[in-house]
Design an enzyme around this catalytic site. Structure first.
Site, PDB file in Angstrom:
ATOM      1  N   SER A 135       1.056  -1.220   0.116  1.00  0.00           N
ATOM      2  CA  SER A 135       0.013  -0.103   0.106  1.00  0.00           C
ATOM      3  C   SER A 135       0.933   0.892   0.164  1.00  0.00           C
ATOM      4  O   SER A 135       1.853   1.412   0.637  1.00  0.00           O
ATOM      5  CB  SER A 135      -0.853  -0.028   1.269  1.00  0.00           C
ATOM      6  N   LYS A 161      -1.056  -1.086  -4.562  1.00  0.00           N
ATOM      7  CA  LYS A 161      -2.452  -0.405  -4.083  1.00  0.00           C
ATOM      8  C   LYS A 161      -1.771   1.209  -3.739  1.00  0.00           C
ATOM      9  O   LYS A 161      -0.855   1.516  -3.139  1.00  0.00           O
ATOM     10  CB  LYS A 161      -2.903  -1.141  -3.042  1.00  0.00           C
ATOM     11  N   LYS A 163      -3.083   5.014  -2.788  1.00  0.00           N
ATOM     12  CA  LYS A 163      -4.000   5.941  -1.964  1.00  0.00           C
ATOM     13  C   LYS A 163      -4.332   6.965  -2.952  1.00  0.00           C
ATOM     14  O   LYS A 163      -3.557   7.785  -3.437  1.00  0.00           O
ATOM     15  CB  LYS A 163      -3.278   6.312  -0.690  1.00  0.00           C
ATOM     16  N   ASP A 188      -7.232   2.972  -3.297  1.00  0.00           N
ATOM     17  CA  ASP A 188      -7.838   3.103  -1.867  1.00  0.00           C
ATOM     18  C   ASP A 188      -8.300   4.488  -1.498  1.00  0.00           C
ATOM     19  O   ASP A 188      -7.462   5.167  -1.245  1.00  0.00           O
ATOM     20  CB  ASP A 188      -6.889   2.459  -0.619  1.00  0.00           C
ATOM     21  N   GLU A 213     -10.864   0.485  -3.285  1.00  0.00           N
ATOM     22  CA  GLU A 213     -11.263   0.240  -1.772  1.00  0.00           C
ATOM     23  C   GLU A 213     -11.912   1.425  -1.235  1.00  0.00           C
ATOM     24  O   GLU A 213     -11.407   2.436  -1.317  1.00  0.00           O
ATOM     25  CB  GLU A 213      -9.898  -0.316  -1.171  1.00  0.00           C
ATOM     26  N   ASP A 238     -13.574  -1.971   3.376  1.00  0.00           N
ATOM     27  CA  ASP A 238     -12.332  -2.208   4.298  1.00  0.00           C
ATOM     28  C   ASP A 238     -13.251  -1.344   5.859  1.00  0.00           C
ATOM     29  O   ASP A 238     -13.785  -2.419   6.471  1.00  0.00           O
ATOM     30  CB  ASP A 238     -11.382  -1.191   4.138  1.00  0.00           C
ATOM     31  N   LYS A 262      -9.483  -7.070   8.151  1.00  0.00           N
ATOM     32  CA  LYS A 262      -8.491  -6.458   9.293  1.00  0.00           C
ATOM     33  C   LYS A 262      -8.712  -7.238  10.611  1.00  0.00           C
ATOM     34  O   LYS A 262      -9.654  -7.068  11.040  1.00  0.00           O
ATOM     35  CB  LYS A 262      -8.290  -5.163   9.234  1.00  0.00           C
ATOM     36  N   GLY A 290      -3.553  -3.994   6.140  1.00  0.00           N
ATOM     37  CA  GLY A 290      -2.542  -3.785   7.090  1.00  0.00           C
ATOM     38  C   GLY A 290      -3.000  -2.451   7.803  1.00  0.00           C
ATOM     39  O   GLY A 290      -3.807  -1.591   7.322  1.00  0.00           O
TER      40      GLY A 290
HETATM   41  O1  OSB Z   1      -6.749   1.732   4.568  1.00  0.00           O
HETATM   42  O2  OSB Z   1      -5.867  -0.088   4.289  1.00  0.00           O
HETATM   43  C1  OSB Z   1      -5.815   1.256   5.004  1.00  0.00           C
HETATM   44  C2  OSB Z   1      -2.848   2.075   6.865  1.00  0.00           C
HETATM   45  C3  OSB Z   1      -3.343   2.821   7.964  1.00  0.00           C
HETATM   46  C4  OSB Z   1      -4.895   3.006   7.939  1.00  0.00           C
HETATM   47  C5  OSB Z   1      -5.657   2.453   6.732  1.00  0.00           C
HETATM   48  C6  OSB Z   1      -4.869   1.766   5.830  1.00  0.00           C
HETATM   49  C7  OSB Z   1      -3.837   1.716   5.858  1.00  0.00           C
HETATM   50  C8  OSB Z   1      -3.068   1.011   4.766  1.00  0.00           C
HETATM   51  C9  OSB Z   1      -1.575   0.581   4.915  1.00  0.00           C
HETATM   52  O3  OSB Z   1      -3.469   1.217   3.502  1.00  0.00           O
HETATM   53  C10 OSB Z   1      -1.350  -0.708   4.669  1.00  0.00           C
HETATM   54  C11 OSB Z   1      -0.109  -1.303   5.559  1.00  0.00           C
HETATM   55  O4  OSB Z   1       0.769  -1.184   4.651  1.00  0.00           O
HETATM   56  O5  OSB Z   1      -0.019  -1.503   6.665  1.00  0.00           O
HETATM   57 MG    MG Z   2      -8.164   0.729   3.370  1.00  0.00          MG
END
Ligand code: OSB
Ligand code: MG
Length: 369
Positions: A135, A161, A163, A188, A213, A238, A262, A290
């Protein structure tokens, strides 16, 4: 089994690189760790709550209070046969899944250690290797993002992925696709859009994404169903998936076609297994999300990802992407093909580094008696 003693501590760890989502930027993690003591055995847990209530209502500080005031009195000196008993005990608690998971997961960890069997085996996992994605947060410039993607692809990661947020969306993804036409790609939004953005969201169908996402509100499954009806791209949920009950509703309503599972957000391994089983039965792919976890949480994510329904690469990646020094030995590593080899030894296969953890601890509380 009986929890005779329970310890919580807060550690701080700077991130190697800031992580930015539509709700903000994180440069330094504050993480709550749990340790449970039963019949001469110990188990470790990690709370995935963030520093501020931006992903969900929970924070490290709410989790600290809920554990101390609510959960500890419910578990201390109470006899359990299976760690899933704690999921039952916590049923009356509304919300605070991440606080609950930090205790329940430590009991799973303890059980695996005490029986000297791999945690993934205790959970019913079958995979020997875990396919990994990354991510990648919002960067300072499109060039910085393209550089990061290049680095992660050459490290072997099997899905990228990125953001997105208003102002860092369509044109950014267009540039990424132009440079990397064939990679497995997803986006995402962390709830940055509403149905008023439906025309923009439909244009993401141009990019052949694996999924989009959480485009809409963090607690929504109704508008997502409406959006999914007009998108070719699969929606992945999510934030709103916090229990097997609301996972069932989201699947029945066709609010999305994929679930990011998660462990902390759903309240721990017992609930995660229930959601996994329900999704598998209804042919909904799941993958492990994550929360910028340190090594204990990361090792638990690896164990969970061995369940058969985890059929897409997760956001579980190498320790060194996040921290200069992780709190476990060995750190999590990913091979050149983008897989983690699941340790086949008792417990998680990753040992918490007690001395280092002590060094980076900023507060600690012990409950017993
Ligand atoms: O939306 O998946 C998410 C991190 C913090 C809060 C929300 C998210 C995330 C990530 C990071 O996308 C995932 C990771 O590398 O731990
Ligand atoms: Mg997410």
């Amino acid at each position: 089994m009986k929890i005779e003693k329970l310890e919580i501590r807060e550690i701080t760890l700077p991130l190697v690189h800031f992580f930015e989502t539509s709700f903000g930027r994180t440069e330094r993690r504050r993480i709550l760790l749990t340790k449970v003591f039963c019949d001469g055995a110990v188990g470790y847990g990690e709370c995935t709550a963030g520093e501020r209530p931006l992903f969900s209502h929970e924070t490290i500080d709410t989790a600290w209070i809920v554990i101390r005031e609510v959960l500890v009195p419910m578990v201390l000196n109470r006899v359990w046969d299976s760690p899933s008993d704690l999921n039952q005990w916590f049923c009356p608690i509304r919300g605070h899944q991440m606080a609950r998971a930090a205790i329940e997961n430590a009991c799973w960890d303890l059980t695996a250690r005490a029986k000297n069997i791999p945690l993934h085996q205790l959970l019913g996992g079958t995979r020997k290797t875990i396919p990994c994605g990354v991510s990648i947060g919002i960067q300072n410039s499109p060039e910085q993002l393209l550089d990061k993607i290049t680095t992660e692809l050459s490290a072997g990661y099997r899905r990228i992925k990125i953001k997105i947020k208003p102002g860092w969306d369509y044109d950014i993804v267009r540039q990424v696709r132009k440079r990397f036409p064939d990679i497995s790609l997803s986006v995402d939004a962390n709830s940055a859009y509403t149905l008023a953005d439906i025309d923009l969201l439909k244009r993401f169908d141009d990019f052949n994404l694996i999924m989009i996402e959480q485009p809409l509100s963090y607690d929504d499954i109704v508008d997502h169903a409406q959006l999914q009806r007009v998108l070719r791209t699969a929606i992945c949920l999510d934030e709103p998936i916090t229990s097997v009950d609301n996972a069932r509703k989201a699947i029945e309503m066709k609010s999305g076609r994929i679930i990011n599972l998660k462990l902390g957000r759903v309240g721990g391994f017992s609930e995660a297994i229930k959601i996994h089983d329900y999704a598998l039965e209804h042919k909904i792919p799941v993958w492990c999300g994550g929360m910028l976890e340190a090594g204990i949480g990361r090792s638990h994510n690896i164990a969970m990802s061995t369940l058969p329904g985890f059929c897409l690469p997760g956001d579980v990646s190498a320790s060194q992407r996040y921290f200069h020094e992780d709190i476990i030995d060995p750190p999590v590593t990913v091979d050149r093909d983008g897989f983690i080899d699941v340790p086949q030894i008792g417990g998680t296969g990753y040992e918490p580094k007690e001395e280092y953890i002590e060094k980076i601890t900023v507060r600690r509380e012990v409950f017993s008696g």
